[in-house]
Design a protein around this motif. Structure first.
Motif, PDB file in Angstrom:
ATOM      1  N   VAL A   1       0.848  -1.205   0.000  1.00 12.48           N
ATOM      2  CA  VAL A   1       0.000   0.000   0.000  1.00 12.48           C
ATOM      3  C   VAL A   1       0.880   1.250   0.000  1.00 12.48           C
ATOM      4  O   VAL A   1       0.616   2.221  -0.724  1.00 12.48           O
TER       5      VAL A   1
ATOM      6  N   THR B   1      -9.286   2.849   0.740  1.00 17.21           N
ATOM      7  CA  THR B   1      -9.206   4.241   0.298  1.00 17.21           C
ATOM      8  C   THR B   1     -10.113   5.137   1.130  1.00 17.21           C
ATOM      9  O   THR B   1      -9.799   6.300   1.373  1.00 17.21           O
TER      10      THR B   1
ATOM     11  N   MET C   1       2.197   1.855  -3.450  1.00 18.76           N
ATOM     12  CA  MET C   1       1.190   2.407  -4.362  1.00 18.76           C
ATOM     13  C   MET C   1       0.904   3.871  -4.054  1.00 18.76           C
ATOM     14  O   MET C   1       0.707   4.681  -4.968  1.00 18.76           O
ATOM     15  N   LEU C   2       0.883   4.237  -2.777  1.00 21.03           N
ATOM     16  CA  LEU C   2       0.660   5.634  -2.412  1.00 21.03           C
ATOM     17  C   LEU C   2       1.811   6.514  -2.891  1.00 21.03           C
ATOM     18  O   LEU C   2       1.591   7.650  -3.344  1.00 21.03           O
TER      19      LEU C   2
ATOM     20  N   ILE D   1      -5.543  -0.589  -3.924  1.00 22.75           N
ATOM     21  CA  ILE D   1      -5.347  -0.389  -2.478  1.00 22.75           C
ATOM     22  C   ILE D   1      -6.524  -0.959  -1.699  1.00 22.75           C
ATOM     23  O   ILE D   1      -6.350  -1.664  -0.693  1.00 22.75           O
TER      24      ILE D   1
ATOM     25  N   LYS E   1      -5.962   3.250  -6.670  1.00 21.68           N
ATOM     26  CA  LYS E   1      -6.942   3.340  -5.586  1.00 21.68           C
ATOM     27  C   LYS E   1      -7.742   2.048  -5.468  1.00 21.68           C
ATOM     28  O   LYS E   1      -7.963   1.538  -4.358  1.00 21.68           O
TER      29      LYS E   1
END
Length: 378
Positions: A83, A271, A86-87, A121, A118
């Protein structure tokens, strides 16, 4: 001299029976390795050692429980690592989209990747589980916040006692939790923010005081809400009584006895929980806003990973302590329950010799009544 009762033979037989019983006990202890084979061997020792055995077996299970808890935490933390990745990529895209060298079509392409990230996630957060228990969707331990003020706004009424130097006016004020800024705010009836957290510098000296959290009873005890002073002359009414907290943490049993648990809750990492549901980068303004929003989401994930890491380190120390306790308690139980083989062999040898002697003496005592025949000779 008597022939109906051979007292010497009875005495020899009694001693032989005692010696044989003692020898049997010696053999039982030597063959089992235990000093206590039945309650009659040592009633008090049996009771004590059985309690110790319960603790020893409980410590063994608690150690396995702690290892399982570490495995669960590692599973959650590993998912949060992806996560995080990805952020970070989303932030890169937001920074790129903030540049006006990009056309609307360029930003649409960047936004498409952000929307997919998103979705991924949320998929990771909802699909990550341990033994079919979801970890990151906000359901693993529901006591995420231990403060009712984060979900409930409480109104307090000002007291009209204003002195020179300024101060708050009499009226109704509200203490609320600002989830965006992560801080308490004091607002007046027109929703104007008067002060934040323990800083009420907007109107001079002041403070907002919250009494402690009672972790044993899962509630705030005697919450004082709120004493706010301005130049020592202004007071807000207080809220008395206990404020109950709903929800419970997920518990790891890390001890052999009731209540020896460690509670853990994992925040919602979807999210929605991270507050990035509405992130887009279709224009300059939205891309700029996305940067700060994603920064906050990264902070939340970092905080959660840090918490999980702290729990893992704690559990590793717990396991070391359980191993030490298990070793020491086993040693104590052994001193009570196990037989001293050398001493028992010495007693067995002694009783074996006494058995042989008693058998010989019984044979001799059985011959004594024959002496009466000498009196019958002419």
């Amino acid at each position: 001299m008597r022939i109906n009762h051979n007292i010497q033979a009875l005495n020899a037989y009694r001693n032989l029976a005692v010696n044989q019983s003692n020898t049997a006990k010696n053999l039982e202890k030597l063959s089992s390795g235990l000093r206590i084979n039945r309650a009659a061997d040592d009633a008090a020792g049996l009771a004590i050692s059985e309690k110790m055995r319960s603790q020893i077996r409980g410590l063994e299970v608690a150690e396995r429980n702690a290892l399982d808890a570490i495995s669960l935490i590692q599973t959650a933390e590993g998912a949060l690592s992806s996560v995080h990745s990805m952020l970070q990529r989303m932030r890169e895209l937001a920074v790129q989209a903030s540049n006006d060298t990009n056309t609307a079509e360029d930003r649409a392409a960047l936004d498409q990747e952000i929307q997919q990230l998103k979705t991924e996630i949320t998929r990771v957060a909802t699909s990550t589980d341990f033994n079919k228990t979801a970890l990151l969707d906000g359901t693993f331990g529901t006591k995420v916040d231990q403060d009712p003020l984060k979900t409930t706004a409480l109104s307090v009424t000002g007291v009209a006692n204003i002195t020179t130097g300024g101060g708050l006016k009499a009226g109704t004020y509200t203490i609320t939790w600002n989830i965006t800024d992560n801080v308490y705010e004091l607002t007046d009836s027109s929703s104007t923010v008067i002060g934040k957290a323990s800083d009420l510098a907007a109107d001079g000296a002041g403070s907002i005081t919250f009494k402690g959290w009672d972790s044993t009873n899962s509630k705030y005890t005697g919450v004082s809400l709120i004493t706010v002073t301005t130049n020592g002359a202004y007071t807000l009414n207080s809220l008395a009584g206990d404020v109950e907290i709903t929800g419970t943490e997920s518990n790891f049993q890390i001890g052999a006895n009731e209540g020896q648990v460690v509670g853990l809750s994992i925040s919602d990492m979807t999210t929605t929980g991270l507050g990035i549901d509405g992130v887009t980068v279709t224009d300059h303004a939205s891309a700029q806003s996305a940067i700060s929003t994603i920064d906050e989401a990264i902070r939340k994930v970092s905080e959660e990973r840090g918490k999980l890491g702290a729990y893992q380190n704690r559990l590793e120390h717990t396991i070391n302590n359980l191993k030490t306790a298990h070793e020491n308690l086993t040693s104590a139980e052994s001193r009570i329950r196990d037989t001293d083989m050398a001493m028992e062999m010495t007693n067995f040898t002694k009783n074996n010799i006494l058995n042989q002697a008693a058998q010989a003496m019984l044979a001799q005592s059985n011959q004594l009544p024959q002496g009466i025949l000498q009196l019958l000779k002419s």
